[in-house]
Design a protein around this motif. Structure first.
Motif, short mmCIF file in Angstrom:
data_model
loop_
_atom_site.label_atom_id
_atom_site.label_comp_id
_atom_site.label_asym_id
_atom_site.label_seq_id
_atom_site.Cartn_x
_atom_site.Cartn_y
_atom_site.Cartn_z
N LYS A 8 36.87 38.30 44.12
CA LYS A 8 35.58 38.44 43.26
C LYS A 8 35.95 38.59 41.94
O LYS A 8 35.08 38.51 41.11
CB LYS A 8 35.28 40.03 43.72
CG LYS A 8 34.77 40.08 44.99
CD LYS A 8 34.16 41.39 45.41
CE LYS A 8 33.55 41.44 46.82
NZ LYS A 8 32.89 42.71 47.20
N SER A 9 37.14 38.82 41.37
CA SER A 9 37.49 38.69 40.08
C SER A 9 39.02 38.15 39.78
O SER A 9 39.64 38.01 40.70
CB SER A 9 37.36 40.15 39.44
OG SER A 9 38.37 41.10 39.96
N GLY A 10 39.23 37.91 38.57
CA GLY A 10 40.70 37.65 38.13
C GLY A 10 41.74 38.90 38.54
O GLY A 10 42.81 38.24 38.71
N ALA A 11 41.09 39.84 38.23
CA ALA A 11 42.03 41.12 38.16
C ALA A 11 42.43 41.11 39.93
O ALA A 11 43.57 41.42 40.34
CB ALA A 11 41.40 42.42 37.93
N GLU A 12 41.55 41.04 40.68
CA GLU A 12 41.78 40.85 42.23
C GLU A 12 42.77 39.79 42.50
O GLU A 12 43.46 40.10 43.33
CB GLU A 12 40.48 40.90 43.00
CG GLU A 12 39.72 42.08 43.00
CD GLU A 12 38.23 42.16 43.89
OE1 GLU A 12 38.63 41.25 44.82
OE2 GLU A 12 37.40 43.02 43.74
N ALA A 13 42.42 38.66 41.90
CA ALA A 13 43.52 37.56 42.22
C ALA A 13 44.91 38.09 41.84
O ALA A 13 45.83 37.63 42.57
CB ALA A 13 42.82 36.32 41.63
N VAL A 14 44.98 38.57 40.58
CA VAL A 14 46.36 39.03 40.12
C VAL A 14 46.81 39.97 41.23
O VAL A 14 48.20 39.90 41.46
CB VAL A 14 46.32 39.37 38.78
CG1 VAL A 14 47.68 40.21 38.30
CG2 VAL A 14 46.00 38.38 37.77
N ASN A 15 45.95 40.97 41.54
CA ASN A 15 46.65 41.98 42.73
C ASN A 15 47.25 41.35 43.66
O ASN A 15 48.00 41.82 44.22
CB ASN A 15 45.44 42.99 42.80
CG ASN A 15 45.39 43.98 41.45
OD1 ASN A 15 46.26 44.06 40.90
ND2 ASN A 15 44.07 44.46 41.22
N ALA A 16 46.15 40.32 44.33
CA ALA A 16 46.94 39.64 45.36
C ALA A 16 48.14 38.86 45.21
O ALA A 16 48.98 38.75 46.22
CB ALA A 16 45.86 38.43 45.94
N ALA A 17 48.26 38.42 44.16
CA ALA A 17 49.75 37.57 43.77
C ALA A 17 50.66 38.66 43.82
O ALA A 17 51.82 38.83 44.25
CB ALA A 17 49.64 37.25 42.37
N LEU A 18 50.63 39.95 43.28
CA LEU A 18 51.49 41.07 43.15
C LEU A 18 51.70 41.68 44.46
O LEU A 18 52.78 42.12 44.92
CB LEU A 18 50.90 42.20 42.36
CG LEU A 18 50.67 41.86 40.81
CD1 LEU A 18 50.10 43.32 40.12
CD2 LEU A 18 51.68 41.36 40.26
N GLY A 19 50.85 41.56 45.57
CA GLY A 19 51.02 42.10 46.88
C GLY A 19 51.41 40.94 47.74
O GLY A 19 51.57 41.27 48.94
N GLY A 20 51.69 39.66 47.34
CA GLY A 20 52.31 38.55 48.08
C GLY A 20 51.41 37.93 48.99
O GLY A 20 51.53 36.99 49.72
#
Length: 327
Positions: free
Chosen positions: A189-201
């Protein structure tokens, strides 16, 4: 019936003349005589909002009138663009347009409630070049290595974006097209969520503006591989460009332009354009934008038209190759 008194015969024309003078004075008020609304097509906190607020404040100071920020997120910017397209063409409503509102939305949406070409161009404003970063790929330290890994392991890499048809999504599609690689898109839904997904693998690749990526890179949680541009950015001076790494075609950023409703008077457009040009030369504003990786762009409608033609040609090719559509 008795004849009108001398007083009534005298007061009527005086009153009419007074009202006429008041009306003429109101019409003659120099523009802008009230606050200007700047509609931003995304929510607060993103790179478009950051740029809009900083530039809007300086623009208001140059115009000696308040610029009020109106965030209208949704549908890739279409909600905001439609609202401005339907606003009164009086110079008091402006849109902070993006590649989405002006170029991509008409390619990917089956129905669009506004015509991007009908909006009155004022000027280009700024560009925020994107950074590509990876997580959990220890041996991948530059773009050629990422392309080689993707080719050796087709369909195993995931990249996260701010949504289907968003600039980060199309940026990765451009990377895939330039490198002939097979990478799976995972929309959020947002760039922040995409970054969090990267941090979470959940995903291994993200691409977004410098303020979104850089804090996690400094914390050692993401590795920045390149800035997707043809020149380095002072906010990340040590980060090589995509052009330096042999991928000059891979250039993507969040650019903005000022647009007004169809039919806005040319005199008012010119005043806003001139004020924006002065604002973008303010040392304090330029310095603050540079801290965020935001670069001022050439002002004027002519520069906007040239930029729009190049962007349209570029993203038409990418959207067709990716088959991107939004119902």
């Amino acid at each position: 019936m008795s004849a009108p008194s001398p007083f009534r015969r005298w007061i009527a024309p005086v009153l009419a003349l007074t009202l006429a003078c008041v009306g003429a004075a109101a019409q003659a008020q120099p523009y802008p005589a009230k606050p200007i609304r700047l509609v931003i097509p995304f929510g607060a906190g993103g790179i478009t909002d950051m740029a809009g607020r900083l530039i809007g404040q300086a623009l208001g100071e140059e115009l000696k009138q308040q610029v009020v920020i109106d965030n209208r997120p949704g549908a890739g910017g279409s909600i905001a663009a439609q609202a401005v397209a339907q606003a009164q063409p009086d110079g008091y409503t402006l849109l902070l347009g993006t590649v989405g509102t002006q170029v991509v939305n008409k390619m990917i949406y089956a129905r669009l409630g506004y015509d991007p070409a009908a909006l009155t161009p004022v000027s280009l404003v700024s560009n925020s070049p994107y950074v590509l970063a990876v997580a959990g790929l220890g041996g991948v330290k530059d773009l050629p290595a990422l392309a080689a890994y993707a080719k050796k392991n087709p369909g195993t890499l995931n990249f996260g974006s701010a949504g289907n048809g968003s600039s980060p999504h199309l940026g990765l599609e451009l990377f895939k097209l330039a490198t002939h690689s097979d990478i799976l898109h995972v929309p959020f839904k947002s760039g922040a969520e995409a970054v969090n997904a990267a941090l979470g693998g959940q995903v291994q690749i993200v691409i977004d503006a410098i303020p979104v990526i850089q804090p996690q890179a400094k914390a050692g949680k993401l590795r920045m591989l390149a800035i997707a541009a043809d020149h380095r950015n002072p906010a990340v001076p040590d980060l090589p460009t995509s052009k330096e790494q042999g991928l000059g075609e891979f250039q993507i950023g969040s650019w903005n332009a000022l647009l007004a409703p169809p039919g806005t008077p040319p005199a008012q457009v010119a005043l806003v354009d001139e004020a924006l040009a002065r604002a973008l030369k303010r040392p304090a504003l330029v310095a603050r934008l540079a801290e965020l990786g935001i670069e001022p762009l050439p002002t004027g409608a002519a520069a906007y038209g040239k930029h729009l033609r190049a962007e349209t040609e570029k993203w038409t090719r990418v959207v067709r190759a990716a088959g991107t559509k939004v119902d």
